[in-house]
Design an enzyme around this catalytic site. Structure first.
Site, PDB file in Angstrom:
ATOM      1  N   GLU A 178       0.841  -1.207   0.000  1.00 41.28           N
ATOM      2  CA  GLU A 178       0.000   0.000   0.000  1.00 41.28           C
ATOM      3  C   GLU A 178       0.874   1.255   0.000  1.00 41.28           C
ATOM      4  O   GLU A 178       2.028   1.220   0.426  1.00 41.28           O
ATOM      5  CB  GLU A 178      -0.881   0.011   1.260  1.00 41.28           C
ATOM      6  CG  GLU A 178      -2.357  -0.246   1.021  1.00 41.28           C
ATOM      7  CD  GLU A 178      -3.090   0.890   0.299  1.00 41.28           C
ATOM      8  OE1 GLU A 178      -2.513   1.612  -0.531  1.00 41.28           O
ATOM      9  OE2 GLU A 178      -4.294   1.039   0.576  1.00 41.28           O
ATOM     10  N   ASP A 179       0.298   2.350  -0.451  1.00 42.45           N
ATOM     11  CA  ASP A 179       1.028   3.613  -0.407  1.00 42.45           C
ATOM     12  C   ASP A 179       0.976   4.222   0.995  1.00 42.45           C
ATOM     13  O   ASP A 179       1.984   4.666   1.534  1.00 42.45           O
ATOM     14  CB  ASP A 179       0.465   4.605  -1.442  1.00 42.45           C
ATOM     15  CG  ASP A 179      -1.048   4.775  -1.377  1.00 42.45           C
ATOM     16  OD1 ASP A 179      -1.719   4.062  -0.588  1.00 42.45           O
ATOM     17  OD2 ASP A 179      -1.586   5.622  -2.113  1.00 42.45           O
ATOM     18  N   ASP A 202      -4.065   5.452   6.584  1.00 44.09           N
ATOM     19  CA  ASP A 202      -4.520   6.646   7.287  1.00 44.09           C
ATOM     20  C   ASP A 202      -5.506   6.196   8.370  1.00 44.09           C
ATOM     21  O   ASP A 202      -5.110   5.843   9.476  1.00 44.09           O
ATOM     22  CB  ASP A 202      -5.135   7.582   6.239  1.00 44.09           C
ATOM     23  CG  ASP A 202      -5.547   8.928   6.789  1.00 44.09           C
ATOM     24  OD1 ASP A 202      -5.065   9.305   7.863  1.00 44.09           O
ATOM     25  OD2 ASP A 202      -6.360   9.613   6.148  1.00 44.09           O
ATOM     26  N   THR A 203      -6.806   6.158   8.055  1.00 44.61           N
ATOM     27  CA  THR A 203      -7.769   5.668   9.046  1.00 44.61           C
ATOM     28  C   THR A 203      -7.645   4.154   9.258  1.00 44.61           C
ATOM     29  O   THR A 203      -8.059   3.636  10.293  1.00 44.61           O
ATOM     30  CB  THR A 203      -9.216   5.944   8.587  1.00 44.61           C
ATOM     31  OG1 THR A 203      -9.455   5.248   7.360  1.00 44.61           O
ATOM     32  CG2 THR A 203      -9.474   7.428   8.402  1.00 44.61           C
ATOM     33  N   GLY A 204      -7.124   3.451   8.263  1.00 43.99           N
ATOM     34  CA  GLY A 204      -7.019   1.986   8.340  1.00 43.99           C
ATOM     35  C   GLY A 204      -8.205   1.283   7.697  1.00 43.99           C
ATOM     36  O   GLY A 204      -8.197   0.062   7.538  1.00 43.99           O
ATOM     37  N   THR A 249      -9.374   1.251   4.599  1.00 42.85           N
ATOM     38  CA  THR A 249      -9.093   0.594   3.319  1.00 42.85           C
ATOM     39  C   THR A 249      -8.365  -0.732   3.544  1.00 42.85           C
ATOM     40  O   THR A 249      -8.726  -1.765   2.966  1.00 42.85           O
ATOM     41  CB  THR A 249      -8.224   1.522   2.424  1.00 42.85           C
ATOM     42  OG1 THR A 249      -8.913   2.765   2.280  1.00 42.85           O
ATOM     43  CG2 THR A 249      -7.978   0.920   1.069  1.00 42.85           C
ATOM     44  N   PHE A 259      -1.738  16.031   4.525  1.00 46.38           N
ATOM     45  CA  PHE A 259      -2.037  15.487   3.205  1.00 46.38           C
ATOM     46  C   PHE A 259      -0.778  15.541   2.345  1.00 46.38           C
ATOM     47  O   PHE A 259      -0.241  16.622   2.084  1.00 46.38           O
ATOM     48  CB  PHE A 259      -3.176  16.268   2.550  1.00 46.38           C
ATOM     49  CG  PHE A 259      -3.684  15.595   1.313  1.00 46.38           C
ATOM     50  CD1 PHE A 259      -4.515  14.486   1.400  1.00 46.38           C
ATOM     51  CD2 PHE A 259      -3.314  16.058   0.056  1.00 46.38           C
ATOM     52  CE1 PHE A 259      -4.990  13.849   0.253  1.00 46.38           C
ATOM     53  CE2 PHE A 259      -3.777  15.430  -1.100  1.00 46.38           C
ATOM     54  CZ  PHE A 259      -4.615  14.321  -0.998  1.00 46.38           C
ATOM     55  N   ASP A 299      -1.671  11.036  -5.145  1.00 52.09           N
ATOM     56  CA  ASP A 299      -2.211  12.068  -6.036  1.00 52.09           C
ATOM     57  C   ASP A 299      -2.762  13.289  -5.317  1.00 52.09           C
ATOM     58  O   ASP A 299      -3.087  13.264  -4.134  1.00 52.09           O
ATOM     59  CB  ASP A 299      -3.333  11.478  -6.902  1.00 52.09           C
ATOM     60  CG  ASP A 299      -4.632  11.287  -6.125  1.00 52.09           C
ATOM     61  OD1 ASP A 299      -4.587  10.752  -5.012  1.00 52.09           O
ATOM     62  OD2 ASP A 299      -5.689  11.702  -6.628  1.00 52.09           O
ATOM     63  N   ARG A 352       1.215  12.487  -9.208  1.00 51.74           N
ATOM     64  CA  ARG A 352       1.691  11.135  -8.858  1.00 51.74           C
ATOM     65  C   ARG A 352       3.106  10.890  -9.353  1.00 51.74           C
ATOM     66  O   ARG A 352       3.810  10.009  -8.860  1.00 51.74           O
ATOM     67  CB  ARG A 352       0.783  10.063  -9.482  1.00 51.74           C
ATOM     68  CG  ARG A 352      -0.637  10.025  -8.945  1.00 51.74           C
ATOM     69  CD  ARG A 352      -1.331   8.772  -9.481  1.00 51.74           C
ATOM     70  NE  ARG A 352      -2.776   8.801  -9.332  1.00 51.74           N
ATOM     71  CZ  ARG A 352      -3.450   8.383  -8.259  1.00 51.74           C
ATOM     72  NH1 ARG A 352      -2.805   7.914  -7.213  1.00 51.74           N
ATOM     73  NH2 ARG A 352      -4.761   8.431  -8.233  1.00 51.74           N
TER      74      ARG A 352
END
Ligand code: 5GP
Length: 180
Positions: free
Chosen positions: A100-101, A104-106, A108, A153, A160, A166
């Site tokens: 994964e890149d 954040d919240t987890g 995904t 961010f 992106d 990107r």
């Protein structure tokens, strides 16, 4: 630095990213020595990280991609994750490493782990280039982390800004919009 008229502060340089990819690749190669690894990368954000990481992996590795997107505004995950394209290959009995890149919240990663577990891989591990632990909403196991970063961010190196930026070889934080 600048991208699309926005001023950027470099958070991680191309050299730092390359060095960390090397370290992670060596660690993964040690952990999977004598085994075949199946890397599953999440599009689109992880394409550059995957490409650099696998160059430093010296066990046999196969690669597949899947697409995920979450509904919601551009900069905040809504929590509703949707698969936009599935894997091409089965993962049953394979040693799977999710690449994964950013976590954040987890949400995904949680969705992905739950989904892939039902396909009976031999093992399932996770690797993320960036981790923003301060924003976690669900607990997810992360086996390999490139860098822990603050809750900002970030863009570049696959990540992106409304589909642009990107291609940047570094990771930056927008410090000033073109409107000031
Ligand atoms: P999570 O579900 O963990 O909140 O978010 C994961 C996804 O949100 C990432 O795969 C990425 O697409 C997006 N995301 C989270 N933080 C950032 C960020 O700082 N910059 C960019 N460009 N995307 C992010």
């Amino acid at each position: 630095m600048e991208s699309r008229g926005k001023k950027l502060d470099v958070l991680l340089s191309a050299e730092q990213l390359d060095q960390r990819c090397r370290q992670l690749g060596e660690e993964i190669s040690r952990d999977y020595a004598g085994e075949e690894l199946h890397a599953v990368a999440v599009l689109k954000g992880s394409f550059m990280f995957l490409a650099d990481l696998v160059r430093y992996i010296d066990v046999d590795v196969s690669i597949d991609f899947l697409g995920l997107s979450s509904y919601g505004s551009r900069k905040a995950t809504s929590g509703v994750v949707r698969m936009t394209s599935d894997l091409a290959l089965p993962i049953k009995e394979r040693h799977v490493l999710i690449v994964e890149d950013i976590i954040d919240t987890g949400l995904t990663m949680k969705y992905l782990l739950d989904n892939l577990k039902t396909r009976m891989p031999r093992s399932l591990a996770t690797c993320t280039l960036l981790d923003k632990p301060s924003n976690r909403r669900v607990d997810v196991p992360v086996d390999y982390v490139g860098f822990e970063i603050p809750d900002k961010f970030v863009i570049g190196y696959g990540l992106d800004d409304a589909e642009f930026s990107r291609h940047l070889p570094y990771i930056g934080v927008v410090s000033q919009d073109k409107d000031g």
